[in-house]
Design a protein around this motif. Sequence first.
Motif, PDB file in Angstrom:
ATOM      1  N   VAL A 195       0.776  -1.395  -0.044  1.00  0.00           N
ATOM      2  CA  VAL A 195       0.082   0.268  -0.096  1.00  0.00           C
ATOM      3  C   VAL A 195       0.779   1.244  -0.093  1.00  0.00           C
ATOM      4  O   VAL A 195       2.036   1.390   0.811  1.00  0.00           O
ATOM      5  CB  VAL A 195      -0.798  -0.047   1.221  1.00  0.00           C
ATOM      6  CG1 VAL A 195      -1.775   1.306   1.326  1.00  0.00           C
ATOM      7  CG2 VAL A 195      -1.679  -1.199   1.126  1.00  0.00           C
ATOM      8  N   PHE A 196       0.421   2.375  -0.843  1.00  0.00           N
ATOM      9  CA  PHE A 196       1.422   3.511  -0.974  1.00  0.00           C
ATOM     10  C   PHE A 196       0.535   4.531  -0.442  1.00  0.00           C
ATOM     11  O   PHE A 196      -0.656   4.554  -0.395  1.00  0.00           O
ATOM     12  CB  PHE A 196       1.665   3.606  -2.358  1.00  0.00           C
ATOM     13  CG  PHE A 196       2.711   2.503  -2.815  1.00  0.00           C
ATOM     14  CD1 PHE A 196       4.116   2.994  -2.816  1.00  0.00           C
ATOM     15  CD2 PHE A 196       2.496   1.299  -3.299  1.00  0.00           C
ATOM     16  CE1 PHE A 196       5.028   2.203  -2.976  1.00  0.00           C
ATOM     17  CE2 PHE A 196       3.540   0.319  -3.627  1.00  0.00           C
ATOM     18  CZ  PHE A 196       4.620   0.953  -3.666  1.00  0.00           C
ATOM     19  N   VAL A 197       1.252   5.451  -0.051  1.00  0.00           N
ATOM     20  CA  VAL A 197       0.472   6.648   0.706  1.00  0.00           C
ATOM     21  C   VAL A 197       0.779   7.843  -0.426  1.00  0.00           C
ATOM     22  O   VAL A 197       1.896   8.281  -0.721  1.00  0.00           O
ATOM     23  CB  VAL A 197       0.859   7.131   1.909  1.00  0.00           C
ATOM     24  CG1 VAL A 197       0.369   8.395   2.473  1.00  0.00           C
ATOM     25  CG2 VAL A 197       0.498   5.984   2.978  1.00  0.00           C
ATOM     26  N   TYR A 198      -0.356   8.659  -1.029  1.00  0.00           N
ATOM     27  CA  TYR A 198       0.029   9.592  -1.843  1.00  0.00           C
ATOM     28  C   TYR A 198      -0.266  10.929  -1.066  1.00  0.00           C
ATOM     29  O   TYR A 198      -1.274  11.044  -0.375  1.00  0.00           O
ATOM     30  CB  TYR A 198      -1.024   9.537  -2.787  1.00  0.00           C
ATOM     31  CG  TYR A 198      -0.913   8.761  -4.075  1.00  0.00           C
ATOM     32  CD1 TYR A 198       0.231   7.957  -3.977  1.00  0.00           C
ATOM     33  CD2 TYR A 198      -1.540   8.546  -5.276  1.00  0.00           C
ATOM     34  CE1 TYR A 198       0.472   6.846  -5.220  1.00  0.00           C
ATOM     35  CE2 TYR A 198      -1.472   7.645  -6.180  1.00  0.00           C
ATOM     36  CZ  TYR A 198      -0.406   6.667  -6.186  1.00  0.00           C
ATOM     37  OH  TYR A 198      -0.068   5.867  -7.364  1.00  0.00           O
ATOM     38  N   GLU A 199       0.500  11.964  -1.148  1.00  0.00           N
ATOM     39  CA  GLU A 199       0.449  13.274  -0.647  1.00  0.00           C
ATOM     40  C   GLU A 199      -0.007  14.081  -1.702  1.00  0.00           C
ATOM     41  O   GLU A 199       0.430  14.334  -2.709  1.00  0.00           O
ATOM     42  CB  GLU A 199       1.650  13.743   0.228  1.00  0.00           C
ATOM     43  CG  GLU A 199       1.355  14.895   0.688  1.00  0.00           C
ATOM     44  CD  GLU A 199       2.697  15.505   1.320  1.00  0.00           C
ATOM     45  OE1 GLU A 199       2.653  16.606   2.038  1.00  0.00           O
ATOM     46  OE2 GLU A 199       3.691  14.789   1.463  1.00  0.00           O
ATOM     47  N   VAL A 200      -1.141  14.764  -1.682  1.00  0.00           N
ATOM     48  CA  VAL A 200      -1.832  15.409  -2.729  1.00  0.00           C
ATOM     49  C   VAL A 200      -2.177  16.627  -2.315  1.00  0.00           C
ATOM     50  O   VAL A 200      -2.595  16.953  -1.123  1.00  0.00           O
ATOM     51  CB  VAL A 200      -3.081  14.607  -3.068  1.00  0.00           C
ATOM     52  CG1 VAL A 200      -3.660  15.305  -4.249  1.00  0.00           C
ATOM     53  CG2 VAL A 200      -3.056  13.320  -3.408  1.00  0.00           C
ATOM     54  N   ALA A 201      -1.987  17.667  -3.241  1.00  0.00           N
ATOM     55  CA  ALA A 201      -2.393  19.030  -3.082  1.00  0.00           C
ATOM     56  C   ALA A 201      -3.019  19.713  -3.991  1.00  0.00           C
ATOM     57  O   ALA A 201      -3.273  19.025  -5.198  1.00  0.00           O
ATOM     58  CB  ALA A 201      -0.900  20.056  -2.990  1.00  0.00           C
ATOM     59  N   GLY A 202      -3.985  20.576  -3.640  1.00  0.00           N
ATOM     60  CA  GLY A 202      -4.722  21.253  -4.654  1.00  0.00           C
ATOM     61  C   GLY A 202      -6.044  20.702  -4.975  1.00  0.00           C
ATOM     62  O   GLY A 202      -6.577  21.014  -6.064  1.00  0.00           O
ATOM     63  N   LEU A 203      -6.579  19.595  -4.338  1.00  0.00           N
ATOM     64  CA  LEU A 203      -7.755  19.234  -4.530  1.00  0.00           C
ATOM     65  C   LEU A 203      -8.673  19.934  -4.340  1.00  0.00           C
ATOM     66  O   LEU A 203      -8.941  20.646  -3.214  1.00  0.00           O
ATOM     67  CB  LEU A 203      -8.040  17.853  -3.681  1.00  0.00           C
ATOM     68  CG  LEU A 203      -7.507  16.351  -4.460  1.00  0.00           C
ATOM     69  CD1 LEU A 203      -7.662  15.342  -3.581  1.00  0.00           C
ATOM     70  CD2 LEU A 203      -7.748  16.369  -5.847  1.00  0.00           C
ATOM     71  N   ARG A 204      -9.809  20.234  -5.158  1.00  0.00           N
ATOM     72  CA  ARG A 204     -10.960  21.111  -5.050  1.00  0.00           C
ATOM     73  C   ARG A 204     -12.171  20.365  -4.969  1.00  0.00           C
ATOM     74  O   ARG A 204     -12.235  19.342  -5.584  1.00  0.00           O
ATOM     75  CB  ARG A 204     -10.974  22.404  -5.828  1.00  0.00           C
ATOM     76  CG  ARG A 204     -11.046  21.850  -7.267  1.00  0.00           C
ATOM     77  CD  ARG A 204     -10.694  22.884  -8.405  1.00  0.00           C
ATOM     78  NE  ARG A 204     -11.097  22.495  -9.645  1.00  0.00           N
ATOM     79  CZ  ARG A 204     -10.128  22.172 -10.503  1.00  0.00           C
ATOM     80  NH1 ARG A 204      -8.884  22.239 -10.029  1.00  0.00           N
ATOM     81  NH2 ARG A 204     -10.377  21.678 -11.648  1.00  0.00           N
ATOM     82  N   GLN A 205     -13.281  21.192  -4.347  1.00  0.00           N
ATOM     83  CA  GLN A 205     -14.731  20.347  -4.112  1.00  0.00           C
ATOM     84  C   GLN A 205     -15.298  20.776  -5.462  1.00  0.00           C
ATOM     85  O   GLN A 205     -15.281  21.843  -5.930  1.00  0.00           O
ATOM     86  CB  GLN A 205     -15.395  21.110  -3.004  1.00  0.00           C
ATOM     87  CG  GLN A 205     -16.559  20.253  -2.624  1.00  0.00           C
ATOM     88  CD  GLN A 205     -16.298  19.118  -1.879  1.00  0.00           C
ATOM     89  OE1 GLN A 205     -15.242  18.964  -1.188  1.00  0.00           O
ATOM     90  NE2 GLN A 205     -16.991  18.105  -2.111  1.00  0.00           N
ATOM     91  N   ASN A 206     -15.854  19.687  -5.984  1.00  0.00           N
ATOM     92  CA  ASN A 206     -16.487  19.867  -7.224  1.00  0.00           C
ATOM     93  C   ASN A 206     -17.870  18.881  -7.390  1.00  0.00           C
ATOM     94  O   ASN A 206     -17.728  18.106  -6.324  1.00  0.00           O
ATOM     95  CB  ASN A 206     -15.752  19.916  -8.577  1.00  0.00           C
ATOM     96  CG  ASN A 206     -15.110  18.602  -8.847  1.00  0.00           C
ATOM     97  OD1 ASN A 206     -15.323  17.553  -8.340  1.00  0.00           O
ATOM     98  ND2 ASN A 206     -13.806  18.408  -9.444  1.00  0.00           N
ATOM     99  N   GLU A 207     -18.391  18.910  -8.401  1.00  0.00           N
ATOM    100  CA  GLU A 207     -19.531  17.829  -8.387  1.00  0.00           C
ATOM    101  C   GLU A 207     -19.149  16.365  -8.405  1.00  0.00           C
ATOM    102  O   GLU A 207     -19.839  15.604  -7.716  1.00  0.00           O
ATOM    103  CB  GLU A 207     -20.565  18.080  -9.640  1.00  0.00           C
ATOM    104  CG  GLU A 207     -19.719  17.895 -11.017  1.00  0.00           C
ATOM    105  CD  GLU A 207     -18.960  19.366 -11.423  1.00  0.00           C
ATOM    106  OE1 GLU A 207     -18.201  19.302 -12.400  1.00  0.00           O
ATOM    107  OE2 GLU A 207     -19.361  20.342 -10.710  1.00  0.00           O
ATOM    108  N   GLN A 208     -17.964  16.139  -8.570  1.00  0.00           N
ATOM    109  CA  GLN A 208     -17.417  14.656  -8.621  1.00  0.00           C
ATOM    110  C   GLN A 208     -17.027  14.448  -7.385  1.00  0.00           C
ATOM    111  O   GLN A 208     -17.315  13.589  -6.955  1.00  0.00           O
ATOM    112  CB  GLN A 208     -16.450  14.619  -9.766  1.00  0.00           C
ATOM    113  CG  GLN A 208     -16.120  13.005  -9.964  1.00  0.00           C
ATOM    114  CD  GLN A 208     -14.987  12.873 -11.061  1.00  0.00           C
ATOM    115  OE1 GLN A 208     -14.240  13.765 -11.605  1.00  0.00           O
ATOM    116  NE2 GLN A 208     -14.971  11.718 -11.656  1.00  0.00           N
ATOM    117  N   THR A 209     -16.363  15.385  -6.717  1.00  0.00           N
ATOM    118  CA  THR A 209     -15.807  14.749  -5.199  1.00  0.00           C
ATOM    119  C   THR A 209     -16.924  14.966  -4.231  1.00  0.00           C
ATOM    120  O   THR A 209     -16.821  14.478  -3.282  1.00  0.00           O
ATOM    121  CB  THR A 209     -14.749  15.963  -4.911  1.00  0.00           C
ATOM    122  OG1 THR A 209     -15.440  17.015  -5.005  1.00  0.00           O
ATOM    123  CG2 THR A 209     -13.455  15.559  -5.667  1.00  0.00           C
TER     124      THR A 209
END
Length: 84
Positions: A19-33
């Motif tokens: 299992v890997f851990v992704y560190e993610v920046a810049g996700l924004r709330q939208n209709e898909q999320t």
Amino acid sequence: MLGQSALTRASSSASDNRVFVYEVAGLRQNEQTENQNYPVRNSSTILIQVPYSRMNDEMRRITRLGGRIVGIRSQTESISESES
């Protein structure tokens, strides 16, 4: 062996359990999320655990949602860092 694909691998492979851990920046709330079970924040990075077999799919999903992967590490590395 004759007729078997060279790309076939045993299902009990050690890579299937990683299992890997992704560190993610810049996700924004939208209709898909908004259909997710968890909210997405703009302000900082989030950590997402991803099984080895789904790494490419998750990278595409993050990119499609407007995120940027700033780091990838194995879950065992993440655990050892948090213990020290």
